[in-house]
Design a protein around this motif. Structure first.
Motif, PDB file in Angstrom:
ATOM      1  N   HIS A  27       0.834  -1.206   0.000  1.00  0.00           N
ATOM      2  CA  HIS A  27       0.000   0.000   0.000  1.00  0.00           C
ATOM      3  C   HIS A  27       0.865   1.251   0.000  1.00  0.00           C
ATOM      4  CE1 HIS A  27      -3.650   2.272   1.928  1.00  0.00           C
ATOM      5  NE2 HIS A  27      -3.245   2.807   0.793  1.00  0.00           N
ATOM      6  N   SER A  28       1.881   1.283   0.870  1.00  0.00           N
ATOM      7  CA  SER A  28       2.773   2.446   0.931  1.00  0.00           C
ATOM      8  C   SER A  28       3.512   2.637  -0.387  1.00  0.00           C
ATOM      9  CB  SER A  28       3.780   2.286   2.073  1.00  0.00           C
ATOM     10  OG  SER A  28       3.133   2.280   3.326  1.00  0.00           O
ATOM     11  N   ALA A  29       3.953   1.540  -0.995  1.00  0.00           N
ATOM     12  CA  ALA A  29       4.652   1.628  -2.280  1.00  0.00           C
ATOM     13  C   ALA A  29       3.725   2.150  -3.371  1.00  0.00           C
ATOM     14  CB  ALA A  29       5.223   0.278  -2.665  1.00  0.00           C
ATOM     15  N   ASN A  30       2.444   1.789  -3.303  1.00  0.00           N
ATOM     16  CA  ASN A  30       1.482   2.313  -4.277  1.00  0.00           C
ATOM     17  C   ASN A  30       1.322   3.825  -4.132  1.00  0.00           C
ATOM     18  OD1 ASN A  30       0.907  -0.137  -5.520  1.00  0.00           O
ATOM     19  ND2 ASN A  30      -0.730  -0.644  -4.079  1.00  0.00           N
ATOM     20  N   ILE A  31       1.350   4.312  -2.884  1.00  0.00           N
ATOM     21  CA  ILE A  31       1.295   5.758  -2.661  1.00  0.00           C
ATOM     22  C   ILE A  31       2.537   6.411  -3.258  1.00  0.00           C
ATOM     23  CG2 ILE A  31       1.229   7.598  -0.931  1.00  0.00           C
ATOM     24  CD1 ILE A  31      -1.384   6.058  -1.200  1.00  0.00           C
ATOM     25  N   LEU A  32       3.708   5.785  -3.066  1.00  0.00           N
ATOM     26  CA  LEU A  32       4.932   6.302  -3.667  1.00  0.00           C
ATOM     27  C   LEU A  32       4.837   6.296  -5.194  1.00  0.00           C
ATOM     28  CD1 LEU A  32       7.697   4.705  -1.410  1.00  0.00           C
ATOM     29  CD2 LEU A  32       7.175   7.143  -1.635  1.00  0.00           C
ATOM     30  N   ALA A  33       4.170   5.295  -5.745  1.00  0.00           N
ATOM     31  CA  ALA A  33       3.994   5.246  -7.200  1.00  0.00           C
ATOM     32  C   ALA A  33       3.129   6.410  -7.685  1.00  0.00           C
ATOM     33  CB  ALA A  33       3.379   3.920  -7.608  1.00  0.00           C
ATOM     34  N   VAL A  34       2.096   6.765  -6.907  1.00  0.00           N
ATOM     35  CA  VAL A  34       1.290   7.945  -7.243  1.00  0.00           C
ATOM     36  C   VAL A  34       2.181   9.185  -7.242  1.00  0.00           C
ATOM     37  CG1 VAL A  34      -0.605   9.434  -6.504  1.00  0.00           C
ATOM     38  CG2 VAL A  34      -0.855   6.952  -6.370  1.00  0.00           C
ATOM     39  N   MET A  35       3.036   9.303  -6.218  1.00  0.00           N
ATOM     40  CA  MET A  35       4.017  10.398  -6.201  1.00  0.00           C
ATOM     41  C   MET A  35       4.857  10.376  -7.469  1.00  0.00           C
ATOM     42  SD  MET A  35       5.729  10.646  -2.445  1.00  0.00           S
ATOM     43  CE  MET A  35       4.862   9.936  -1.049  1.00  0.00           C
TER      44      MET A  35
END
Length: 415
Positions: free
Chosen positions: A267-275
């Motif tokens: 989940h955190s990595a997906n947020i980083l991907a949005v970034m």
């Protein structure tokens, strides 16, 4: 192959090299929690290892620029990538912290630094007069993809197959890029009978045939002159803040911080991907805008936006959902948007021919900030079990950077 396709091919190979360099540099951030579970290392100890690599990643930049001028992108890129293939292939077999310091800190940090932003500057300066700023923005975007967008791939692989298997997959990717650079990269368009894009005459850049000692001394001589300039300090200090707030804090600790708030690594990595997606947008926009408006204004808006996002981050973690996405958008737009306008200001104040080496030294400040913040954030977390203090510290630093970039002299926007 049509000769004019060499422009696009060179752009593509440069993009791949920068992408894989950023990916290898970002990989240890996804290993923080798995290494804790496998070896029982503290976050402070792991942060110190990553900080070593972050620092060396920056320190090698000016020397990389000198080596690129002397030996070219094909030779320098191929040597660095081959060493990275070996390092990432050996990584799964390590068991001691000193081995991580050697592989992730010393070797990976140095070799990824050899093929970082100055590699892109070298290609842009030698191949593209037309759309120069946009090309720099595209190369900056490639780092965004490597730093952030690929992280969900890494975390998914780790979740299903473990960190050792993930390292081997990355080694395979580095090998393919090494092969492409070795076979297809050219240092100048004149080598394939083309002029620099935007020019009509075939003129090959002439660099002196320096020996190894002279190549190593060239960045030091440039630094000695730059240190006497107020402009250099007004660019280097904000870039110190840039590194502290991005690669040092968010790049290293965001996934671990998300774990503290109940978010799993994917989940955190997906947020980083949005970034990362919005980082690409911000990088390309900043590169295009450097040819249209004052670069100081771009930097001031960028640092101000980032500072606001960092103050919002603890609330975003608590609220989750759309608030966390909003944070990712704000921070993503600002992540690498500082690179193109900073290079533009260096070129305007010191000349295009010095831009690679001097940006390399400014980038040293970026990585010193990143290394310090990576270690300090981990140490603070070990002490108080929270990253909130680190988030607010970085936010205040960004606001200070906003004030500094406004007073940078910009004598000639078209230089």
């Amino acid at each position: 192959m049509s000769k004019r396709r060499w422009y696009g091919l060179t752009l593509f190979i440069g993009f791949l090299v920068l992408l894989i360099s950023a990916s290898v540099r970002a990989l240890p951030a996804t290993f923080v929690l798995p290494w804790q579970q496998s070896f029982n290392w503290s976050r402070g100890a792991e942060s110190a290892v990553i900080a070593i690599g972050t620092l060396l990643f920056g320190l090698i930049g000016p020397f990389s620029a000198a080596f690129l001028q002397r030996y070219g992108a094909r030779k320098v890129g191929s040597v660095a990538l081959l060493i990275l293939v070996i390092v990432t292939a050996i990584l799964p077999f390590m068991h001691q912290l000193w081995q991580a310091a050697l592989l992730v800190g010393l070797l990976s940090g140095t070799m990824t630094g050899m093929i970082a932003d100055v590699f892109g500057i070298y290609i842009a300066n030698n191949w593209f007069k037309k759309n120069h700023g946009l090309v720099l923005g595209l190369f900056t975007a490639s780092s965004s993809v490597g730093q952030l967008v690929v992280l969900p791939i890494f975390t998914t692989l780790i979740a299903h197959h473990g960190w050792r298997y993930t390292a081997l997959v990355v080694a395979g990717g580095v090998f393919l890029v090494w092969l492409a650079n070795l076979l297809l990269m050219r240092d100048y368009p004149q080598q394939v009978g083309l002029p620099i894009l935007g020019k009509t005459q075939l003129t090959t850049p002439s660099y002196p045939a320096l020996d190894l000692r002279s190549v190593l001394m060239q960045p030091l001589q440039a630094l000695r002159l730059a240190l006497k300039s107020k402009v250099f300090w007004l660019l280097a200090l904000p870039f110190f803040v840039c590194g502290a707030s991005t690669s040092g804090l968010i790049g290293v600790h965001f996934i671990a911080a998300g774990h503290d708030y109940g978010l799993n690594a994917i989940h955190s990595a997906n947020i980083l991907a949005v970034m990362g997606v919005f980082d690409i947008c911000g990088s390309l926009l900043a590169g295009w805008l450097t040819e249209k408006i004052d670069s100081r204004l771009i930097l001031a808006v960028t640092y101000g936006l980032r500072g606001i996002a960092l103050f919002l981050l603890p609330l975003a973690f608590h609220q989750g959902g759309l608030v966390l996405i909003l944070y990712a958008i704000l921070f993503g737009l600002s992540w690498n948007a500082t690179v193109s306008p900073t290079i533009k200001l260096i070129s305007a104040n010191f000349g295009l021919h010095r831009s690679g080496i001097l940006f390399g030294w400014v980038f040293v400040g970026h990585q010193i900030g990143g290394a310090l913040m990576a270690y300090i954030s981990g140490a603070v977390h070990d002490s108080v079990h929270s990253y909130v203090m680190a988030f607010f510290m970085a936010g205040f630093m960004c606001l200070i950077a906003t004030l500094l970039v406004i007073v940078v002299p910009q004598p000639d926007l078209k230089k």
